[in-house]
Each structure stands twice: as structure tokens, then as C-alpha cells.
Design a protein around this motif. Structure first.
Motif, PDB file in Angstrom:
ATOM      1  N   VAL A   1       0.827  -1.236   0.081  1.00 55.41           N
ATOM      2  CA  VAL A   1      -0.124  -0.113   0.072  1.00 55.41           C
ATOM      3  C   VAL A   1       0.799   1.362   0.013  1.00 55.41           C
ATOM      4  CG1 VAL A   1      -1.478   1.423   1.287  1.00 55.41           C
ATOM      5  CG2 VAL A   1      -2.053  -1.100   1.040  1.00 55.41           C
ATOM      6  N   GLN A   2       1.935   1.191   0.812  1.00 57.87           N
ATOM      7  CA  GLN A   2       2.744   2.606   0.965  1.00 57.87           C
ATOM      8  C   GLN A   2       3.430   2.593  -0.599  1.00 57.87           C
ATOM      9  OE1 GLN A   2       5.524   2.067   4.401  1.00 57.87           O
ATOM     10  NE2 GLN A   2       3.896   2.858   5.548  1.00 57.87           N
ATOM     11  N   ILE A   3       3.826   1.502  -1.273  1.00 50.18           N
ATOM     12  CA  ILE A   3       4.592   1.530  -2.362  1.00 50.18           C
ATOM     13  C   ILE A   3       3.972   2.279  -3.434  1.00 50.18           C
ATOM     14  CG2 ILE A   3       5.728   0.287  -4.237  1.00 50.18           C
ATOM     15  CD1 ILE A   3       6.803  -1.663  -2.152  1.00 50.18           C
ATOM     16  N   ALA A   4       2.504   1.887  -3.470  1.00 52.33           N
ATOM     17  CA  ALA A   4       1.771   2.226  -4.446  1.00 52.33           C
ATOM     18  C   ALA A   4       0.944   3.712  -4.288  1.00 52.33           C
ATOM     19  CB  ALA A   4       0.613   1.173  -4.551  1.00 52.33           C
ATOM     20  N   ALA A   5       1.178   4.071  -3.004  1.00 51.56           N
ATOM     21  CA  ALA A   5       0.436   5.227  -2.541  1.00 51.56           C
ATOM     22  C   ALA A   5       1.024   6.455  -2.972  1.00 51.56           C
ATOM     23  CB  ALA A   5       0.322   5.496  -1.020  1.00 51.56           C
ATOM     24  N   PRO A   6       0.378   7.495  -3.503  1.00 47.19           N
ATOM     25  CA  PRO A   6       1.172   8.699  -4.032  1.00 47.19           C
ATOM     26  C   PRO A   6       1.736   9.370  -2.890  1.00 47.19           C
ATOM     27  CG  PRO A   6      -1.518   9.233  -3.633  1.00 47.19           C
ATOM     28  CD  PRO A   6      -1.173   7.642  -3.428  1.00 47.19           C
ATOM     29  N   LEU A   7       2.875  10.106  -3.485  1.00 42.12           N
ATOM     30  CA  LEU A   7       3.673  10.840  -2.633  1.00 42.12           C
ATOM     31  C   LEU A   7       3.048  12.253  -2.404  1.00 42.12           C
ATOM     32  CD1 LEU A   7       7.306  10.033  -3.538  1.00 42.12           C
ATOM     33  CD2 LEU A   7       5.867   8.789  -1.770  1.00 42.12           C
ATOM     34  N   CYS A   8       3.102  12.713  -1.090  1.00 46.60           N
ATOM     35  CA  CYS A   8       2.738  14.051  -0.629  1.00 46.60           C
ATOM     36  C   CYS A   8       3.577  14.989  -1.420  1.00 46.60           C
ATOM     37  CB  CYS A   8       2.504  14.325   1.002  1.00 46.60           C
ATOM     38  SG  CYS A   8       2.177  16.026   1.322  1.00 46.60           S
TER      39      CYS A   8
ATOM     40  N   ALA B   1       4.073  18.041  -0.513  1.00 45.61           N
ATOM     41  CA  ALA B   1       4.918  18.744   0.504  1.00 45.61           C
ATOM     42  C   ALA B   1       5.952  17.989   1.223  1.00 45.61           C
ATOM     43  CB  ALA B   1       3.925  19.520   1.537  1.00 45.61           C
ATOM     44  N   CYS B   2       5.722  16.945   1.923  1.00 45.14           N
ATOM     45  CA  CYS B   2       6.703  16.163   2.779  1.00 45.14           C
ATOM     46  C   CYS B   2       7.135  15.050   1.839  1.00 45.14           C
ATOM     47  CB  CYS B   2       6.011  15.624   3.879  1.00 45.14           C
ATOM     48  SG  CYS B   2       4.687  14.376   3.781  1.00 45.14           S
ATOM     49  N   LYS B   3       6.720  14.582   0.587  1.00 45.82           N
ATOM     50  CA  LYS B   3       7.215  13.494  -0.078  1.00 45.82           C
ATOM     51  C   LYS B   3       7.147  12.239   0.433  1.00 45.82           C
ATOM     52  CE  LYS B   3       9.014  16.647  -2.908  1.00 45.82           C
ATOM     53  NZ  LYS B   3       7.684  17.380  -3.394  1.00 45.82           N
ATOM     54  N   GLN B   4       6.100  11.971   1.476  1.00 40.75           N
ATOM     55  CA  GLN B   4       6.007  10.856   2.367  1.00 40.75           C
ATOM     56  C   GLN B   4       4.455  10.159   1.575  1.00 40.75           C
ATOM     57  OE1 GLN B   4       7.800   9.129   4.659  1.00 40.75           O
ATOM     58  NE2 GLN B   4       9.129  10.921   4.142  1.00 40.75           N
ATOM     59  N   PRO B   5       4.377   8.849   1.499  1.00 37.57           N
ATOM     60  CA  PRO B   5       3.245   7.986   1.078  1.00 37.57           C
ATOM     61  C   PRO B   5       2.319   8.864   1.694  1.00 37.57           C
ATOM     62  CG  PRO B   5       4.967   6.560   1.717  1.00 37.57           C
ATOM     63  CD  PRO B   5       5.386   7.758   2.031  1.00 37.57           C
ATOM     64  N   ILE B   6       0.948   9.080   0.779  1.00 38.02           N
ATOM     65  CA  ILE B   6      -0.150   9.281   1.469  1.00 38.02           C
ATOM     66  C   ILE B   6      -1.174   8.093   1.612  1.00 38.02           C
ATOM     67  CG2 ILE B   6      -2.474  10.422   0.900  1.00 38.02           C
ATOM     68  CD1 ILE B   6      -0.692  12.604  -0.671  1.00 38.02           C
ATOM     69  N   ILE B   7      -1.455   8.013   2.770  1.00 39.78           N
ATOM     70  CA  ILE B   7      -2.441   6.761   3.184  1.00 39.78           C
ATOM     71  C   ILE B   7      -3.511   7.326   4.275  1.00 39.78           C
ATOM     72  CG2 ILE B   7      -2.555   4.666   4.587  1.00 39.78           C
ATOM     73  CD1 ILE B   7       0.574   4.110   3.851  1.00 39.78           C
ATOM     74  N   GLY B   8      -4.862   7.192   4.011  1.00 39.37           N
ATOM     75  CA  GLY B   8      -5.859   7.955   4.343  1.00 39.37           C
ATOM     76  C   GLY B   8      -6.176   9.244   3.882  1.00 39.37           C
ATOM     77  N   GLU B   9      -6.576  10.226   4.752  1.00 46.16           N
ATOM     78  CA  GLU B   9      -7.069  11.417   4.396  1.00 46.16           C
ATOM     79  C   GLU B   9      -6.158  12.243   3.466  1.00 46.16           C
ATOM     80  OE1 GLU B   9      -9.568  15.220   6.223  1.00 46.16           O
ATOM     81  OE2 GLU B   9      -9.732  13.134   7.375  1.00 46.16           O
TER      82      GLU B   9
ATOM     83  N   VAL C   1      -6.049  15.719   0.082  1.00 45.80           N
ATOM     84  CA  VAL C   1      -6.412  16.649  -0.690  1.00 45.80           C
ATOM     85  C   VAL C   1      -5.700  16.753  -1.997  1.00 45.80           C
ATOM     86  CG1 VAL C   1      -7.695  17.959   1.097  1.00 45.80           C
ATOM     87  CG2 VAL C   1      -5.175  18.668   0.329  1.00 45.80           C
ATOM     88  N   SER C   2      -6.115  17.383  -2.912  1.00 43.57           N
ATOM     89  CA  SER C   2      -5.537  17.461  -4.273  1.00 43.57           C
ATOM     90  C   SER C   2      -5.745  19.033  -4.532  1.00 43.57           C
ATOM     91  CB  SER C   2      -6.181  16.617  -5.365  1.00 43.57           C
ATOM     92  OG  SER C   2      -5.564  16.968  -6.437  1.00 43.57           O
ATOM     93  N   LEU C   3      -4.586  19.538  -4.785  1.00 45.42           N
ATOM     94  CA  LEU C   3      -4.447  21.291  -5.306  1.00 45.42           C
ATOM     95  C   LEU C   3      -3.715  21.437  -6.189  1.00 45.42           C
ATOM     96  CD1 LEU C   3      -4.023  22.601  -1.239  1.00 45.42           C
ATOM     97  CD2 LEU C   3      -6.001  22.713  -2.747  1.00 45.42           C
ATOM     98  N   ALA C   4      -4.147  22.043  -7.167  1.00 44.44           N
ATOM     99  CA  ALA C   4      -3.482  22.130  -8.645  1.00 44.44           C
ATOM    100  C   ALA C   4      -3.135  20.913  -9.169  1.00 44.44           C
ATOM    101  CB  ALA C   4      -2.284  23.118  -8.385  1.00 44.44           C
ATOM    102  N   GLY C   5      -3.862  19.819  -8.969  1.00 46.11           N
ATOM    103  CA  GLY C   5      -3.468  18.598  -9.513  1.00 46.11           C
ATOM    104  C   GLY C   5      -2.519  17.891  -8.665  1.00 46.11           C
ATOM    105  N   LYS C   6      -2.045  18.364  -7.549  1.00 45.00           N
ATOM    106  CA  LYS C   6      -0.976  17.629  -6.850  1.00 45.00           C
ATOM    107  C   LYS C   6      -1.518  17.291  -5.371  1.00 45.00           C
ATOM    108  CE  LYS C   6       2.456  20.539  -8.871  1.00 45.00           C
ATOM    109  NZ  LYS C   6       3.520  21.880  -8.514  1.00 45.00           N
ATOM    110  N   PRO C   7      -1.297  15.962  -4.744  1.00 43.51           N
ATOM    111  CA  PRO C   7      -1.639  15.224  -3.741  1.00 43.51           C
ATOM    112  C   PRO C   7      -1.025  15.897  -2.645  1.00 43.51           C
ATOM    113  CG  PRO C   7      -0.265  13.844  -5.045  1.00 43.51           C
ATOM    114  CD  PRO C   7      -0.291  15.089  -5.730  1.00 43.51           C
ATOM    115  N   TYR C   8      -1.685  16.098  -1.350  1.00 44.63           N
ATOM    116  CA  TYR C   8      -1.131  16.539  -0.221  1.00 44.63           C
ATOM    117  C   TYR C   8      -1.809  15.642   0.917  1.00 44.63           C
ATOM    118  CZ  TYR C   8       0.677  20.688  -2.543  1.00 44.63           C
ATOM    119  OH  TYR C   8       1.213  21.580  -3.443  1.00 44.63           O
ATOM    120  N   HIS C   9      -1.343  15.301   1.936  1.00 40.36           N
ATOM    121  CA  HIS C   9      -1.793  15.297   3.456  1.00 40.36           C
ATOM    122  C   HIS C   9      -2.557  16.384   3.436  1.00 40.36           C
ATOM    123  CE1 HIS C   9       1.806  12.290   3.863  1.00 40.36           C
ATOM    124  NE2 HIS C   9       0.961  11.325   4.059  1.00 40.36           N
TER     125      HIS C   9
END
Length: 192
Positions: free
Chosen positions: A5-12, A14-22, A24-32
């Protein structure tokens, strides 16, 4: 498994960590959700924001930056480098990256204006010379309005402001600014 799950998860973004859970997407980019913070004031962003090359900026800081850029444009249009310097410094203190050639020219010229438009010392002339070389983008020994527009468009300077700045520096009114004309313009006394 959790590792997959962590390998497949998109990276935030801002922090470059995998996003697992909640997230948001801003300007087409994922964030915690907890990583959505203003790069200027570090406050959490809950409302509208703007995406810049430096990161996300909250609405309040975006307005402040926009106001300061407008003020800087007006001062440059008037050729008031001495007043432009503190505005430029305030923008840079907030993390706004201005073209080095602009900051060098304003810092060099503002020193001359503040002491009555004197010729200036070697360090000041070196700063203005460096700005001239950077602004002379085609290396023909002159700054054209197109050269100036290329540099100032990075700041979002309005077309009519670029034209006014160029007009004030084009002392011979021949559509190009020589090195000598550029020095004379940069070290000219502030308009009364």
C-alpha cells in the motif's frame, strides 16, 4: 499488505511521504491534509490558496504579495529606486523570488539616488554592470525593450510599466539602451 500500500500510494507534494488515509488535491497535486500550509506564513490553509513555484500561498499572503508587487511596479515606473528597495526587500523576506538582475539593479541604483545621484563606488558600478549584462540577453551591447520585457515579465510587470521603464532609460530615444546610457539612468538623481 501494508508495504505494498505504501509503495503504491501517491507521495505528498509537501513532505514527500506516502499518502495513506485522508488527502487533498490542489492544482492537481496530492497533499496530506496536515501538509497544506502557506509557504509564506506557515499557517494551515483551510480556504482558497494559490500555487506558486515556491509552494502554496494562502489568500491573505497572496493579496499582500500582489499589493507589494503592484507597489514595486509603480515605483519602478516612476524610476524611484530608493523607495523600491524596501518594498523589494519586504517581498524577498516573504520568500518571493525576484530576478537577481532586478534586485542588483535596484540595490545599485538606490544607493546612488539616496546620496544625490553621485557616480557611486566600484561596488555599485559592478552591480549595475552585472545587471546590464544579464538584461542584455542577446549580448549585442544594448538593452532593447524586448530584453527588458523578458526580464521584468518574470515579475509579472505590466506591459505599460515595462514601456515606461524602458522609455526613462532610453536616453537617446533610439530604441536601445547602451551601457553608458544604462549607467547614466541607474545613477541619475531621483525625480523631484
Amino acid at each position: 499488505c501494508e508495504k505494498c500500500v505504501q509503495i503504491a500510494a501517491p507521495l505528498c507534494t509537501a513532505c514527500k511521504q506516502p499518502i495513506i488515509g485522508e488527502a487533498v488535491s490542489l492544482a492537481g497535486k496530492p497533499y496530506h491534509t496536515q501538509c497544506v500550509k502557506c509557504t509564506v506564513c506557515s499557517a494551515s490553509i483551510n480556504g482558497s490558496c494559490k500555487s506558486t513555484p515556491e509552494g502554496l500561498v494562502c489568500a491573505e499572503c497572496s493579496r499582500m504579495i500582489s499589493d507589494k508587487l503592484s507597489q514595486l511596479q509603480e515605483l519602478l515606473k516612476k524610476g524611484d529606486m530608493a523607495a523600491a528597495l524596501p518594498v523589494m526587500n519586504a517581498l524577498e523576506a516573504r520568500g518571493v523570488k525576484l530576478p537577481a538582475s532586478l534586485t542588483e539593479a535596484v540595490k545599485g541604483a538606490s544607493g546612488k539616488i539616496s546620496d544625490g545621484g553621485s557616480e557611486g563606488g566600484d561596488e555599485d558600478v559592478a552591480l549595475v554592470t552585472a545587471a546590464f549584462r544579464k538584461w542584455d540577453t542577446n549580448c549585442d551591447g544594448f538593452i532593447s525593450e524586448q530584453d527588458l520585457r523578458r526580464v521584468l515579465s518574470q515579475l509579472g510587470v505590466a506591459e505599460e510599466v515595462v514601456a515606461a521603464i524602458f522609455s526613462s532609460a532610453d536616453l537617446k530615444k533610439n530604441g536601445k539602451v547602451s551601457y553608458r546610457d544604462f549607467l547614466a539612468w541607474a545613477f541619475a538623481p531621483a525625480p523631484a
